[in-house]
Design a protein around this motif. Structure first.
Motif, mmCIF file in Angstrom:
data_model
loop_
_atom_site.group_PDB
_atom_site.id
_atom_site.type_symbol
_atom_site.label_atom_id
_atom_site.label_comp_id
_atom_site.label_asym_id
_atom_site.label_seq_id
_atom_site.Cartn_x
_atom_site.Cartn_y
_atom_site.Cartn_z
ATOM 1 N N ALA A 49 38.937 9.909 -0.015
ATOM 2 C CA ALA A 49 38.221 8.668 -0.324
ATOM 3 C C ALA A 49 36.724 8.860 -0.138
ATOM 4 C CB ALA A 49 38.732 7.526 0.548
ATOM 5 N N GLY A 50 36.348 9.616 0.889
ATOM 6 C CA GLY A 50 34.938 9.888 1.124
ATOM 7 C C GLY A 50 34.302 10.689 -0.001
ATOM 8 N N HIS A 53 33.574 8.330 -2.859
ATOM 9 C CA HIS A 53 32.383 7.520 -2.605
ATOM 10 C C HIS A 53 31.118 8.352 -2.802
ATOM 11 C CE1 HIS A 53 33.648 3.508 -1.286
ATOM 12 N NE2 HIS A 53 34.753 4.093 -0.872
ATOM 13 N N ASP A 56 30.626 8.655 -6.527
ATOM 14 C CA ASP A 56 30.149 7.380 -7.070
ATOM 15 C C ASP A 56 28.672 7.182 -6.755
ATOM 16 O OD1 ASP A 56 30.575 4.861 -8.373
ATOM 17 O OD2 ASP A 56 30.631 3.892 -6.407
ATOM 18 N N GLY A 57 28.275 7.542 -5.549
ATOM 19 C CA GLY A 57 26.875 7.414 -5.166
ATOM 20 C C GLY A 57 25.965 8.330 -5.972
ATOM 21 N N GLU A 60 25.435 6.916 -9.449
ATOM 22 C CA GLU A 60 24.451 5.826 -9.424
ATOM 23 C C GLU A 60 23.036 6.367 -9.287
ATOM 24 O OE1 GLU A 60 23.406 1.812 -6.778
ATOM 25 O OE2 GLU A 60 25.252 2.954 -6.401
ATOM 26 N N SER A 77 29.014 17.100 -6.416
ATOM 27 C CA SER A 77 29.863 16.034 -5.875
ATOM 28 C C SER A 77 31.150 15.915 -6.671
ATOM 29 C CB SER A 77 29.107 14.700 -5.846
ATOM 30 O OG SER A 77 28.851 14.221 -7.158
ATOM 31 N N GLU A 180 33.507 3.675 -9.948
ATOM 32 C CA GLU A 180 33.939 2.500 -9.186
ATOM 33 C C GLU A 180 35.461 2.394 -9.172
ATOM 34 O OE1 GLU A 180 33.447 -2.386 -9.273
ATOM 35 O OE2 GLU A 180 31.964 -1.109 -10.304
ATOM 36 N N THR A 183 36.835 5.025 -6.666
ATOM 37 C CA THR A 183 36.655 4.678 -5.256
ATOM 38 C C THR A 183 37.643 3.598 -4.841
ATOM 39 O OG1 THR A 183 34.903 3.077 -5.789
ATOM 40 C CG2 THR A 183 34.217 5.313 -5.196
ATOM 41 N N ASP A 187 40.160 4.281 -1.799
ATOM 42 C CA ASP A 187 40.161 3.393 -0.625
ATOM 43 C C ASP A 187 41.543 2.798 -0.387
ATOM 44 O OD1 ASP A 187 37.503 3.869 -0.168
ATOM 45 O OD2 ASP A 187 36.794 1.991 -1.065
#
Length: 252
Positions: A49-50, A53, A56-57, A60, A77, A180, A183, A187
């Motif tokens: 999950a990390g 994220h 996703d970061g 962005e 990533s 999104e 993630t 999660d």
């Protein structure tokens, strides 16, 4: 970037799981299951999950100000997310197979390149429905996950993304929706494995009233079976399509 062999990294995960659970024949089945759940499965789903994220970061960040350095970070990533998937993708039971999560994360094998063609069509036609997560979730699973994201972000997509032209902006919007979506799945998986009353409770507390496992041995067999299945998947779905049947077949 073509990641067809990335989930071969499942081989790297197997020794880690083996270390976490130790040798099955030196402990009770119940202890084996507890070690697997608490020593490997829960922390690896949290770690996965990390990675999603982080991906996703980076999407962005890059899309806000595209440049070559950011693109390289984005690629790194993405590789991290693939590695994270490889460490949990063989655990094909419980939360991972509910709601088509496995396929939504990474649709493979895709022998007809369905996901690639659908992602290409969405970009070519500027299908704005893929820019909205709720709409994307209703589409083919092949358009939602890591391999679709690869088609949107890498190889021939690089120039358009760095130019931030119309195509590049659309690709960024599509990638943002995929990020999104991923993630959210990651999660949910981590949360369900952490839930002491969720699927892990079925594994850890077998019994006559347990709808899935009556004994510790049955629960242990579920986990051991996942290891065997994982290796078979590596052989049959990832290695054979690339390597063929062997040297003899190629020499004929």
């Amino acid at each position: 970037m073509r990641s067809f062999l990335a989930p071969l990294l499942v081989i790297l995960a197997l020794p880690s799981l083996s270390h976490a659970v130790e040798a099955e024949d030196t402990q009770s089945h119940g202890q084996f299951v507890a070690n697997a759940v608490e020593g490997y499965i829960r922390p690896e789903f949290d770690r996965f999950a990390g990675t999603l994220h982080a991906l996703d970061g980076e999407i962005e960040t890059f899309c806000a100000a595209p440049d070559a350095v950011g693109y390289d970070r984005l690629a790194a990533s993405y590789r991290g997310a693939l590695q994270g998937f490889a460490r949990i993708g063989f655990l094909r039971f419980g939360p991972l197979i509910e709601d088509h999560r496995l396929e939504r994360l990474l649709f493979w094998p895709d022998r007809k390149s369905t996901g690639r063609r659908q992602a290409q069509a969405a970009v070519r036609e500027r299908d704005e429905s893929v820019l909205r997560v709720a709409d994307l979730q209703e589409k083919s699973v092949a358009m939602q996950g890591l391999l679709a994201l690869e088609e949107v972000l890498f190889d021939e997509a690089r120039d358009a993304l760095l130019a931030a032209d119309e195509e590049g902006r659309f690709r960024c919007g599509y990638a943002t929706a995929i990020g999104e979506n991923l993630t959210g799945i990651g999660d949910a998986l981590a949360a369900e494995w952490r839930d002491r009353k969720g699927y892990s409770a079925l594994l850890l507390h077998p019994g006559q009233d347990n709808p899935a496992f009556r004994t510790d041995q049955e629960a242990a067999s579920q986990i051991l079976g996942a290891l065997t299945t994982g290796l078979q998947i590596v052989r049959d779905q990832w290695m054979r399509p690339v390597l063929g049947a062997g040297p003899e077949s190629r020499s004929r």
